[in-house]
Design a protein around this motif. Structure first.
Motif, PDB file in Angstrom:
ATOM      1  N   UNK A  76      87.851  24.694 134.360  1.00 44.54           N
ATOM      2  CA  UNK A  76      86.745  25.635 134.825  1.00 44.54           C
ATOM      3  C   UNK A  76      86.649  26.790 134.189  1.00 44.54           C
ATOM      4  N   UNK A  77      85.292  27.564 133.976  1.00 44.26           N
ATOM      5  CA  UNK A  77      85.398  29.034 133.283  1.00 44.26           C
ATOM      6  C   UNK A  77      86.185  29.846 133.955  1.00 44.26           C
ATOM      7  N   UNK A  78      86.894  30.904 133.345  1.00 49.17           N
ATOM      8  CA  UNK A  78      88.063  31.914 133.846  1.00 49.17           C
ATOM      9  C   UNK A  78      87.733  32.870 133.015  1.00 49.17           C
ATOM     10  N   UNK A  79      88.212  34.174 133.475  1.00 46.60           N
ATOM     11  CA  UNK A  79      88.013  35.362 132.472  1.00 46.60           C
ATOM     12  C   UNK A  79      86.775  35.635 131.755  1.00 46.60           C
ATOM     13  N   UNK A  80      86.833  35.674 130.468  1.00 46.43           N
ATOM     14  CA  UNK A  80      85.439  36.193 129.891  1.00 46.43           C
ATOM     15  C   UNK A  80      84.666  35.000 129.829  1.00 46.43           C
ATOM     16  N   UNK A  81      85.039  33.623 129.925  1.00 42.82           N
ATOM     17  CA  UNK A  81      84.492  32.617 129.924  1.00 42.82           C
ATOM     18  C   UNK A  81      83.242  32.470 130.942  1.00 42.82           C
ATOM     19  N   UNK A  82      83.563  33.103 132.095  1.00 45.89           N
ATOM     20  CA  UNK A  82      82.752  33.333 133.306  1.00 45.89           C
ATOM     21  C   UNK A  82      81.337  33.856 132.696  1.00 45.89           C
ATOM     22  N   UNK A  83      81.391  34.851 131.942  1.00 48.81           N
ATOM     23  CA  UNK A  83      80.070  35.564 131.401  1.00 48.81           C
ATOM     24  C   UNK A  83      79.501  34.596 130.495  1.00 48.81           C
ATOM     25  N   UNK A  84      79.983  33.970 129.603  1.00 48.19           N
ATOM     26  CA  UNK A  84      79.287  32.864 128.783  1.00 48.19           C
ATOM     27  C   UNK A  84      78.637  31.563 129.593  1.00 48.19           C
ATOM     28  N   UNK A  85      79.515  31.143 130.433  1.00 50.74           N
ATOM     29  CA  UNK A  85      78.849  30.058 131.576  1.00 50.74           C
ATOM     30  C   UNK A  85      77.626  30.897 132.212  1.00 50.74           C
ATOM     31  N   UNK A  86      77.603  31.874 132.715  1.00 50.76           N
ATOM     32  CA  UNK A  86      76.468  32.378 133.338  1.00 50.76           C
ATOM     33  C   UNK A  86      75.153  32.617 132.258  1.00 50.76           C
ATOM     34  N   UNK A  87      75.379  32.908 131.010  1.00 52.43           N
ATOM     35  CA  UNK A  87      74.444  33.139 130.152  1.00 52.43           C
ATOM     36  C   UNK A  87      73.825  31.558 129.790  1.00 52.43           C
ATOM     37  N   UNK A  88      74.644  30.617 129.592  1.00 55.25           N
ATOM     38  CA  UNK A  88      74.507  29.285 129.236  1.00 55.25           C
ATOM     39  C   UNK A  88      73.602  28.567 130.333  1.00 55.25           C
TER      40      UNK A  88
END
Length: 524
Positions: free
Chosen positions: A391-403
């Protein structure tokens, strides 16, 4: 597909102007010397010209003088400059390192614009230097017109500078021959932290020779040294010829300042006397903004580098800044990360502008890849991915929000373009293969370097389900341009079908991979 037949004439004009600049730059030491007020003679534009910020009816042109001068611009529909319009530009001086830009408005859409820039002595306007010539096409107003552009990045990195034995940055000559509408430089347009030595011994014993300058003999710290890094690249005649014919969209990444920098960083590097990266970044940003034809928005007071460039009804280019607003590089395992790699304000801007866009295709120009694991030392990560496929962690959380936002707002036509890793590849991201599934499939295409060391491929992170559909990378680190591994990408949007075709190319002209995407279709 057919191109504007008038461009052949325009190119002759461009090369005529370039010959003047090439003669002036025959001796690099003279070319890089600081301008002086008592040079004698007439003002000279020794570093060529550039164009940028091209829209359907406007553009911005750039020049650098060798002394104080008034910038005068003429534009015309032909290279004969009959019925030319005149534009009075700024007085250039030491405050901008003798660089100047002039905005052109009221231009016809979808047409070839020829321009010439003359520098005049501010104390005696009759004393003018030889003009420099350039040309560009304004963006089309019609959906029926094709759009074609190139992208890449990473120039003069890892010690591989201008080699006269090899013909300099010859990849720019190859790209100029393709006559694109514009060029997207996706970061690392200089290597301010990469000194250039006079010679380098290659693995096979051959000697690589570099043109060198004082500013490129050490890491850049002062404003003058950052400016000198930009001037160094303009010593190359291939780059000057390219700039005079092909307008650019420029974004920045880390090497415009120093490797892997982030705000608030304090350096532990003996090469630097100035340890505060925020101080270095402010100097670098000023030099960067002086040496390119771009006008960045200033509504937030920061002179921000992120922006959207609208190139007619078929294309909007969203130019990100994944450097200035990021948090510190870390292991990237946090479950909450409101800053991320873009910062909250930039993320909100990107969502808002993607939703407002009416362009068929929305190219997201990212200076760092999404699913490629780019490390910073043994435990920290430099890009978005951090090697954990869950699952998204760190900076991946922001990209997940955008996608997630793109999916739920039903925004179609998003394509991600990037460079940074010094090889070329194509990834298709699919929720069926991902740990995070709340997004629509999309493609990410990677290119570069233009003229820098090639590096082996990095691992993929499975969080967003990337499947590598193509890759070409060297098997060892810092492969020189003499050994190959120099890449650029081409994007073509057909004015009839609105199909978008991406071609990954390498120096020498070969097309390595081609993918055609259909407008408005998801899951392709």
């Amino acid at each position: 597909m057919s191109r504007d037949p008038g461009n052949t004439i325009g190119r002759r004009t461009v090369l005529r102007g370039s010959a003047v600049a090439s003669a002036a730059l025959a001796l690099p030491a003279a070319a890089t010397a600081a301008p002086a007020l008592a040079l004698g003679g007439r003002p000279q534009a020794r570093w060529g010209t550039q164009a940028g910020d091209i829209t359907t009816t406007s553009g911005l042109v750039w020049v650098r003088s060798d002394r104080r001068a008034r910038m005068l611009v003429e534009t015309s529909a032909t290279d004969s400059f009959r019925r030319a319009r005149r534009w009075y530009g700024p007085l250039v001086g030491p405050g901008t390192d003798y660089t100047g830009r002039t905005a052109l408005h009221g231009l016809p859409p979808g047409e070839q614009i020829h321009y010439r820039i003359t520098l005049a002595d501010p104390d005696d306007p009759r004393r003018t230097g030889k003009p420099v010539y350039g040309t560009f096409r304004t963006a089309p107003a019609s959906r029926r017109r094709d759009v074609r552009f190139l992208w890449s990045g990473d120039l003069a990195g890892q010690g591989w500078g201008i080699n006269p034995d090899r013909g300099g940055f010859r990849i720019f000559s190859e790209m100029r021959d393709l006559d694109p509408d514009f060029f997207l430089c996706s970061g690392d347009s200089i290597y301010a932290d990469g000194p250039i030595e006079p010679t380098v011994t290659l693995p096979d014993g051959r000697i690589w020779r570099n043109v060198t300058t004082e500013e490129k003999s050490k890491v850049a710290e002062t404003l003058a040294e950052y400016r000198g890094n930009f001037r160094y690249n303009l010593l190359d005649h291939n780059l000057r010829d390219f700039n005079a014919q092909v307008p650019s969209i420029i974004q920045w990444d880390d090497h415009e300042v120093r490797n892997n920098w982030y705000p608030g960083q304090i350096l532990d590097d003996s090469r630097y006397t100035e340890k505060n990266v925020d101080v270095l970044a402010a100097r670098a940003r000023r030099a960067w903004s002086e040496y390119y034809p771009m006008s960045t928005p200033r509504t937030d007071g920061s002179g921000r580098a992120y922006r959207v460039v609208r190139h007619g009804p078929l294309l909007d280019v969203f130019v990100l800044d994944m450097r200035t607003y990021r948090n510190a590089n870390s292991p990237g395992r946090q479950t909450k990360d409101p800053v991320g790699i873009m910062g909250r304000e930039q993320l909100a801007w990107l969502k808002r502008e993607l939703a407002r866009s009416r362009a068929t295709w929305k190219v997201i120009a990212a200076d760092m890849p999404l699913g490629l694991v780019v490390t910073d030392g043994a435990t920290n990560f430099e890009a978005v991915a951090q090697g954990d496929p869950g699952a998204p962690l760190g900076r991946e959380l922001q990209i997940a929000e955008l996608l997630r936002y793109i999916k739920h707002r039903r925004i179609t036509g998003t394509v991600w373009l990037t460079t940074d890793v010094h090889y070329t590849s194509a990834q298709r991201y699919s929720p069926a293969k991902a740990a995070f599934k709340d997004f629509e499939p999309f493609w990410e295409f990677v290119s570069g370097p233009l003229h820098a060391g090639g590096f082996p491929a990095v691992k993929l992170d499975g969080t967003f389900g990337p499947e590598q559909m193509f890759i070409k990378a060297p098997d060892r680190a810092n492969v020189s341009p003499a050994e190959g591994g120099q890449y650029y990408g081409e994007v073509e949007i057909d004015g009839g079908s609105a199909e978008l075709t991406v071609r990954l190319r390498e120096e020498g002209g070969a097309t390595l991979f081609t993918k055609t995407l259909q407008p408005g279709r998801v899951g392709q």
